[in-house]
Scaffold this motif. Structure first.
Motif, PDB file in Angstrom:
ATOM      1  N   GLU A   1       8.491   3.124   9.705  1.00 53.12           N
ATOM      2  CA  GLU A   1       7.886   4.024   8.759  1.00 53.12           C
ATOM      3  C   GLU A   1       6.621   4.147   8.243  1.00 53.12           C
ATOM      4  OE1 GLU A   1       9.304   6.380   4.220  1.00 53.12           O
ATOM      5  OE2 GLU A   1      10.557   4.593   5.473  1.00 53.12           O
ATOM      6  N   LEU A   2       6.802   2.476   7.959  1.00 54.31           N
ATOM      7  CA  LEU A   2       4.893   2.617   7.945  1.00 54.31           C
ATOM      8  C   LEU A   2       4.432   2.340   9.049  1.00 54.31           C
ATOM      9  CD1 LEU A   2       5.496  -1.409   6.433  1.00 54.31           C
ATOM     10  CD2 LEU A   2       4.623   0.902   5.432  1.00 54.31           C
TER      11      LEU A   2
ATOM     12  N   LEU B   1       0.441  -0.881   0.016  1.00 52.62           N
ATOM     13  CA  LEU B   1       0.416   0.301   0.268  1.00 52.62           C
ATOM     14  C   LEU B   1       0.884   1.124  -0.212  1.00 52.62           C
ATOM     15  CD1 LEU B   1      -3.356   1.193  -0.216  1.00 52.62           C
ATOM     16  CD2 LEU B   1      -2.759   0.948   2.001  1.00 52.62           C
ATOM     17  N   TYR B   2       2.182   1.486   0.703  1.00 55.84           N
ATOM     18  CA  TYR B   2       2.608   2.627   0.800  1.00 55.84           C
ATOM     19  C   TYR B   2       2.796   2.527  -0.439  1.00 55.84           C
ATOM     20  CZ  TYR B   2       6.543   5.792   2.244  1.00 55.84           C
ATOM     21  OH  TYR B   2       7.434   6.353   2.750  1.00 55.84           O
TER      22      TYR B   2
ATOM     23  N   LEU C   1       9.642   2.141  -2.056  1.00 58.97           N
ATOM     24  CA  LEU C   1       9.306   1.578  -0.744  1.00 58.97           C
ATOM     25  C   LEU C   1       9.843   2.169  -0.049  1.00 58.97           C
ATOM     26  CD1 LEU C   1      11.160  -1.798  -2.496  1.00 58.97           C
ATOM     27  CD2 LEU C   1       8.659  -1.715  -1.849  1.00 58.97           C
ATOM     28  N   PRO C   2       9.113   1.794   1.371  1.00 61.08           N
ATOM     29  CA  PRO C   2       9.260   2.652   3.025  1.00 61.08           C
ATOM     30  C   PRO C   2      10.757   2.174   2.969  1.00 61.08           C
ATOM     31  CG  PRO C   2       8.397   0.623   3.149  1.00 61.08           C
ATOM     32  CD  PRO C   2       7.911   0.722   1.470  1.00 61.08           C
TER      33      PRO C   2
ATOM     34  N   ASP D   1      13.799  -6.273   4.307  1.00 63.26           N
ATOM     35  CA  ASP D   1      14.661  -5.868   2.792  1.00 63.26           C
ATOM     36  C   ASP D   1      13.861  -4.743   1.835  1.00 63.26           C
ATOM     37  OD1 ASP D   1      16.022  -5.565   0.602  1.00 63.26           O
ATOM     38  OD2 ASP D   1      15.827  -7.620   0.235  1.00 63.26           O
ATOM     39  N   ASN D   2      14.525  -3.087   2.013  1.00 66.66           N
ATOM     40  CA  ASN D   2      14.066  -2.280   1.715  1.00 66.66           C
ATOM     41  C   ASN D   2      14.176  -1.668  -0.025  1.00 66.66           C
ATOM     42  OD1 ASN D   2      16.914  -1.991   1.428  1.00 66.66           O
ATOM     43  ND2 ASN D   2      16.024   0.401   2.931  1.00 66.66           N
ATOM     44  N   LYS D   3      14.968  -3.323  -0.497  1.00 64.31           N
ATOM     45  CA  LYS D   3      14.969  -2.970  -1.943  1.00 64.31           C
ATOM     46  C   LYS D   3      13.936  -3.936  -2.600  1.00 64.31           C
ATOM     47  CE  LYS D   3      19.830  -1.977  -1.738  1.00 64.31           C
ATOM     48  NZ  LYS D   3      20.052  -1.309  -0.711  1.00 64.31           N
ATOM     49  N   THR D   4      13.095  -5.018  -2.093  1.00 65.46           N
ATOM     50  CA  THR D   4      12.439  -5.745  -2.914  1.00 65.46           C
ATOM     51  C   THR D   4      11.434  -5.573  -2.220  1.00 65.46           C
ATOM     52  OG1 THR D   4      13.365  -7.517  -0.662  1.00 65.46           O
ATOM     53  CG2 THR D   4      14.244  -7.721  -3.484  1.00 65.46           C
TER      54      THR D   4
END
Length: 116
Positions: A67-68, A53-54, A61-62, A99-102
C-alpha cells in the motif's frame, strides 16, 4: 642448459595461484554480504520512515507494505515487488515482515540466515 619449466614447477605455481584465488574469493564474499546487509538496513529504515509518514498523513497505519508503494510513499526502483503474493521483497527476494497492528517492519529471518 634447460629450456622452460618442469612439470613440478608448473604444478607448484598453479597451486599457489589457486590458494591466492580462494583467499581473494572468500574476502569478496564477506565484503559482498556486508554490502547487502548495509543495503537491507537502509531499505528497512526507508520502510519504517514511509510507514511513519503514512501514519502521520492518514491517521492510521497502512494495511500492508505494498500500500505504501501504491500510494507513492516508496519508489519501485528501490524495492522489488512480488505481484502474485502482493508483497515487498528484499535484495534476496524474501518478503519483509510487517505488523500492521504496531507498524513494525522487520527483515525476514531467511534473509539474515542466507547472509551468515
Amino acid at each position: 642448459m634447460r629450456d622452460g619449466f618442469s612439470a613440478w614447477e608448473e604444478v607448484i605455481v598453479l597451486a599457489v595461484i589457486a590458494i591466492m584465488v580462494s583467499v581473494v574469493y572468500q574476502r569478496y564474499r564477506v565484503l559482498r554480504n556486508e554490502a547487502i546487509r548495509t543495503q537491507l538496513n537502509v531499505e528497512l529504515s526507508n520502510l519504517k520512515l514511509a510507514v511513519e509518514l503514512y501514519r502521520v498523513k492518514n491517521g492510521k497505519l497502512p494495511s500492508n507494505l505494498l500500500e505504501l508503494y501504491k500510494k507513492g510513499y516508496l519508489y519501485y526502483r528501490d524495492f522489488r515487488i512480488d505481484k502474485k503474493r502482493q508483497e515487498l521483497l528484499d535484495r534476496l527476494n524474501h518478503a519483509y515482515i510487517y505488523d500492521n497492528k504496531t507498524g513494525s517492519v522487520y527483515i525476514n529471518p531467511k534473509t539474515i540466515k542466507a547472509l551468515e
